[in-house]
Design an enzyme around this catalytic site. Structure first.
Site, PDB file in Angstrom:
ATOM      1  N   ILE A  44       0.851  -1.261  -0.116  1.00 19.31           N
ATOM      2  CA  ILE A  44       0.139   0.012  -0.130  1.00 19.31           C
ATOM      3  C   ILE A  44       0.806   1.270  -0.100  1.00 19.31           C
ATOM      4  O   ILE A  44       0.555   2.138  -0.882  1.00 19.31           O
ATOM      5  CB  ILE A  44      -0.852  -0.177   1.296  1.00 19.31           C
ATOM      6  CG1 ILE A  44      -2.004  -1.137   1.060  1.00 19.31           C
ATOM      7  CG2 ILE A  44      -1.549   1.388   1.427  1.00 19.31           C
ATOM      8  CD1 ILE A  44      -3.021  -1.497   2.142  1.00 19.31           C
ATOM      9  N   GLU A  45       1.810   1.062   0.707  1.00 24.33           N
ATOM     10  CA  GLU A  45       2.838   2.531   1.028  1.00 24.33           C
ATOM     11  C   GLU A  45       3.585   2.638  -0.233  1.00 24.33           C
ATOM     12  O   GLU A  45       4.055   4.006  -0.688  1.00 24.33           O
ATOM     13  CB  GLU A  45       3.662   2.463   2.227  1.00 24.33           C
ATOM     14  CG  GLU A  45       4.530   1.443   2.012  1.00 24.33           C
ATOM     15  CD  GLU A  45       4.463  -0.007   2.557  1.00 24.33           C
ATOM     16  OE1 GLU A  45       5.419  -0.590   2.888  1.00 24.33           O
ATOM     17  OE2 GLU A  45       3.151  -0.210   2.643  1.00 24.33           O
ATOM     18  N   ASP A  66      -4.910   2.415   6.650  1.00 26.53           N
ATOM     19  CA  ASP A  66      -4.212   1.587   7.994  1.00 26.53           C
ATOM     20  C   ASP A  66      -5.210   1.046   8.389  1.00 26.53           C
ATOM     21  O   ASP A  66      -6.193   1.263   9.040  1.00 26.53           O
ATOM     22  CB  ASP A  66      -3.817   2.692   8.846  1.00 26.53           C
ATOM     23  CG  ASP A  66      -3.542   2.283  10.305  1.00 26.53           C
ATOM     24  OD1 ASP A  66      -3.194   0.981  10.280  1.00 26.53           O
ATOM     25  OD2 ASP A  66      -3.521   2.989  11.156  1.00 26.53           O
ATOM     26  N   GLU A 126      -0.438  -2.235  10.707  1.00 26.01           N
ATOM     27  CA  GLU A 126      -0.536  -0.939  11.155  1.00 26.01           C
ATOM     28  C   GLU A 126       0.960  -0.544  11.821  1.00 26.01           C
ATOM     29  O   GLU A 126       1.434   0.447  11.935  1.00 26.01           O
ATOM     30  CB  GLU A 126      -1.566  -0.741  12.331  1.00 26.01           C
ATOM     31  CG  GLU A 126      -1.476   0.425  12.824  1.00 26.01           C
ATOM     32  CD  GLU A 126      -2.726   0.763  13.689  1.00 26.01           C
ATOM     33  OE1 GLU A 126      -3.130  -0.242  14.653  1.00 26.01           O
ATOM     34  OE2 GLU A 126      -3.547   1.797  13.808  1.00 26.01           O
ATOM     35  N   GLU A 127       1.503  -1.625  12.854  1.00 25.12           N
ATOM     36  CA  GLU A 127       2.653  -1.060  13.273  1.00 25.12           C
ATOM     37  C   GLU A 127       3.792  -0.916  12.447  1.00 25.12           C
ATOM     38  O   GLU A 127       4.660   0.022  12.646  1.00 25.12           O
ATOM     39  CB  GLU A 127       2.939  -2.163  14.326  1.00 25.12           C
ATOM     40  CG  GLU A 127       1.846  -2.454  15.775  1.00 25.12           C
ATOM     41  CD  GLU A 127       0.770  -3.311  15.497  1.00 25.12           C
ATOM     42  OE1 GLU A 127       0.079  -3.483  16.365  1.00 25.12           O
ATOM     43  OE2 GLU A 127       0.664  -3.806  14.183  1.00 25.12           O
ATOM     44  N   TYR A 186       7.996  -9.230   7.912  1.00 22.90           N
ATOM     45  CA  TYR A 186       6.646  -9.056   8.563  1.00 22.90           C
ATOM     46  C   TYR A 186       6.488 -10.076   9.478  1.00 22.90           C
ATOM     47  O   TYR A 186       7.186 -10.874   9.876  1.00 22.90           O
ATOM     48  CB  TYR A 186       5.310  -9.352   7.269  1.00 22.90           C
ATOM     49  CG  TYR A 186       4.177  -9.259   7.591  1.00 22.90           C
ATOM     50  CD1 TYR A 186       3.571  -8.078   7.542  1.00 22.90           C
ATOM     51  CD2 TYR A 186       3.195 -10.142   8.158  1.00 22.90           C
ATOM     52  CE1 TYR A 186       2.269  -7.719   8.134  1.00 22.90           C
ATOM     53  CE2 TYR A 186       2.012  -9.932   8.612  1.00 22.90           C
ATOM     54  CZ  TYR A 186       1.549  -8.632   8.407  1.00 22.90           C
ATOM     55  OH  TYR A 186       0.176  -8.237   8.577  1.00 22.90           O
ATOM     56  N   GLY A 244      -9.154  -6.012   8.382  1.00 23.07           N
ATOM     57  CA  GLY A 244      -9.841  -6.656   9.497  1.00 23.07           C
ATOM     58  C   GLY A 244      -9.812  -8.253   9.203  1.00 23.07           C
ATOM     59  O   GLY A 244     -10.488  -8.990   9.960  1.00 23.07           O
ATOM     60  N   GLY A 298      -6.989 -11.932   8.849  1.00 25.13           N
ATOM     61  CA  GLY A 298      -6.083 -12.445   9.635  1.00 25.13           C
ATOM     62  C   GLY A 298      -6.575 -12.705  10.979  1.00 25.13           C
ATOM     63  O   GLY A 298      -7.386 -13.535  11.332  1.00 25.13           O
ATOM     64  N   ALA A 299      -5.499 -12.192  11.931  1.00 25.00           N
ATOM     65  CA  ALA A 299      -5.881 -12.308  13.463  1.00 25.00           C
ATOM     66  C   ALA A 299      -7.271 -11.889  13.724  1.00 25.00           C
ATOM     67  O   ALA A 299      -7.874 -12.219  14.805  1.00 25.00           O
ATOM     68  CB  ALA A 299      -4.806 -11.995  14.227  1.00 25.00           C
TER      69      ALA A 299
END
Length: 619
Positions: A385-386, A396, A414-415, A454, A530, A532-533
């Site tokens: 994305i970035e 984000d 996000e982190e 990652y 939203g 994944g985990a």
């Protein structure tokens, strides 16, 4: 519902990032009671009338409505838009991106024919998607206004000069509407009865020749945390420094960071307002002011932000004490990334501005009656994305406590973004936890670092020279929106109409820009938000984001992060929608039908009939 009435709040599922990498985030939210299969309060949906004025779409400033307290948790020059530019080559090109942690598989095109394994994208050409600044309209003159605090003088903005703080005469404030700053005249150390800032100044003015000196300095003005705070990660990082690196760290970098932190009273001549819940508001700061805030965060100077029993418990952590604790190798990489930032900004004072905006959606669309047609889609399984999303609105995948575990153990989407663009971290100082109808928009942050990997394989990969152009307000045209998804323990739960509506409203809040013409809106760069985990279904989330983007009149660039099957499926369903001229409302009604006819009749963990097969057959 009146124009000033906030959307109803409801009990939320556990939505601490839910990340195995950050156990601290698991404690952030109250656990949802077992057996609760529905949100306990429903968001009100207005009728068909859709008014487009700013006052109707966005919640006007009003008395803050508090939630119950939560426990504390803790790009390059302008490029040819038709091309995807690779990240600069690093020492390990095969570990450059998240996409290399997935297995690429051949997929089938819309015509059913097999695609070659080197096909990585489908949909419209990249050149057909709008990017800033090419699509942007002109900005009004930058001035303080109701709901917009400007911390610098605006009469003369020069890209070569460091902005001057505003106003000239310093004012102080110590209340529940503003950040309680360590240099305020109010804080007094209870142990020594000294001014907290005097104690901080003396502690940071002595030579810091080792990590133990840093620890001792920090604990002088945080004496109550002496037994609770652990500096193992900081000690380990410093012990790993070679001779010249240690000399640079203790002889130059830490003294410069300490002086940057101590310059804060001269850089901030007015109080910093809180971006509190259910109040739209913006804060524009200089990059230099932000760097001073982050230097103070590094030295843990902010008062009342380290206890879970304070009035700030509904705000994220800002002090870096949790970053210093534990023996995780990931903490070493985090420290390396952030110290790269501090080295850069202490060597050359930054000259840009950054705006932080809390946006509150007052009146959500009437999804069931929406006549909007689906917008353009470009979907790919490679890229980030970035990087490939330069000039677009970049999503984000946020925790409602923005930044998630960036100052703790978290190291996912996000982190990582907050690490490589550290100016995002400053938002944690003044942004209250996001409600269901809110998002945070940050415009102007700079990327300082490259990375590879990652989560546990994350590695700092050197300096990044951000050549993104600036707008008339001297902000880099990098616009990032933090939207938090719900966390699902049960796969079927996300198909509840209330939950789908909530996610639609959240995404729409992040994508919509009231008062801005659609031709001036860049595309949205997003992906598996939203999932994944967090337990979200990638295919449902893709449809919901397509709907929100269409309603906001924005195109979509979608990253599947290495999942070629998902790229194929999403492209097929989008093609199905557009070929049949399906409206957003018709798809919303079909989602509800899927819940009634499939999900409610399912006794298994997952339904036998997939969402996309149902939509393809019945729409």
């Amino acid at each position: 519902m009146s124009d000033c009435e906030p959307l109803k709040k409801r009990q939320r599922p556990l939505e601490s990032e839910g990340r195995p990498e950050d156990a601290e985030n698991q404690r952030k939210e109250a656990v949802r009671p077992e057996g609760s299969s529905k949100l306990q309060r429903k968001m009100q949906i207005p009728g068909k009338s859709r008014q487009k004025s700013l006052d109707l779409w966005l919640q006007k400033p009003s008395v803050t409505r508090k939630r119950s307290a939560h426990t504390d948790l803790s790009t390059s020059p302008e490029r040819d838009p038709a091309r995807i530019q690779p990240r600069q080559a690093g020492s390990d090109p095969e570990a450059r991106r998240i996409t290399h942690f997935f297995t690429s598989r051949a997929a089938a095109g819309a015509d059913g024919k097999a695609l070659s394994s080197d096909v990585i994208s489908q949909g419209v050409a990249l050149a057909d998607l709008r990017r800033a600044p090419a699509c942007s309209g002109s900005l009004p003159a930058l001035r303080p206004a109701d709901g917009h605090t400007v911390m610098i003088r605006t009469e003369r903005l020069d890209p070569e000069e460091v902005p001057v703080p505003f106003p000239e005469t310093r004012s102080d404030c110590w209340d529940n509407s503003h950040v309680k700053l360590p240099w305020s005249q109010r804080p007094v150390d209870r142990t020594t009865l000294q001014s907290r800032w005097d104690l901080i100044t003396r502690s940071l003015s002595v030579p810091l020749t080792s990590s133990h000196d840093v620890k001792d300095a920090v604990l002088r003005y945080n004496a109550g945390q002496a037994k609770a705070w652990d500096f193992t990660a900081l000690h380990s990082y410093c012990q790993g420094l070679q001779g010249s690196e240690a000399e640079q760290m203790f002889g130059k970098l830490l003294p410069a960071m300490a002086q940057l932190a101590l310059r804060a009273p001269s850089l901030f001549t007015q109080p910093i307002p809180l971006l509190s819940t259910q109040r739209c508001g913006s804060i524009t700061l200089s990059q230099e002011q932000v760097s001073s805030l982050l230097a103070n965060a590094f030295f843990c100077t902010f008062p009342l932000r380290s206890s879970r029993r304070t009035e700030s418990s509904n705000y994220p952590d800002i002090n870096f004490n949790r970053l210093f604790e534990g023996s995780s190798p990931s903490k070493q990489q985090k420290l390396k990334t952030l110290l790269c930032y501090f080295e850069r900004i202490t060597q050359r004072r930054p000259t840009g501005l950054i705006t932080y905006t809390r946006q509150c959606l007052q009146r959500p669309p009437s999804w069931s009656s929406s006549e909007k047609q689906f917008s353009k889609l470009h979907i790919c399984c490679d890229g980030t994305i970035e990087e490939q999303g330069y000039g677009m609105l970049q999503v984000d995948f946020a925790n409602r406590f923005v930044g998630g575990g960036v100052t703790g153990s978290g190291l996912v989407q996000e982190e990582i973004r907050f690490l490589i663009n550290p100016e995002l971290i400053a938002a944690r100082l003044f942004t209250e936890a996001l409600e269901d109808n809110e998002c945070l928009i940050i415009t102007g942050t700079e990327q300082f670092s490259r990375y590879s990997g990652y989560s546990h394989t994350y590695r700092w990969d050197g300096n990044h020279d951000d050549q993104t152009p600036r707008d008339e307000w001297q902000r880099r045209v990098t616009e990032i929106v933090a939207i938090d998804a719900l966390h699902y323990r049960n796969f079927l739960q996300q198909f509840l109409p209330d939950n789908m509506t909530r996610e639609l409203n959240k995404a729409f809040c992040g994508f919509a820009r009231p008062g801005v013409e659609s031709e001036n809106l860049s595309a949205v760069a997003t992906g598996n938000w939203g999932c994944g985990a967090f337990g979200g279904d990638t295919r449902l989330k893709a449809v919901l984001q397509m709907m929100a983007a269409a309603e906001a009149e924005r195109d979509l660039m979608y990253f599947t992060f290495g999942d070629a099957d998902l790229r194929r499926d999403v492209h097929r369903i989008h093609t199905h929608f557009t070929h049949r001229h399906a409206s957003v409302g018709s798809v919303f009604n079909m989602l509800q039908q899927y819940y009634e006819r499939v999900i409610k009749e399912t006794s298994r963990a997952k339904p036998q009939e997939t969402l996309y097969s149902f939509l393809s057959e019945h729409l």
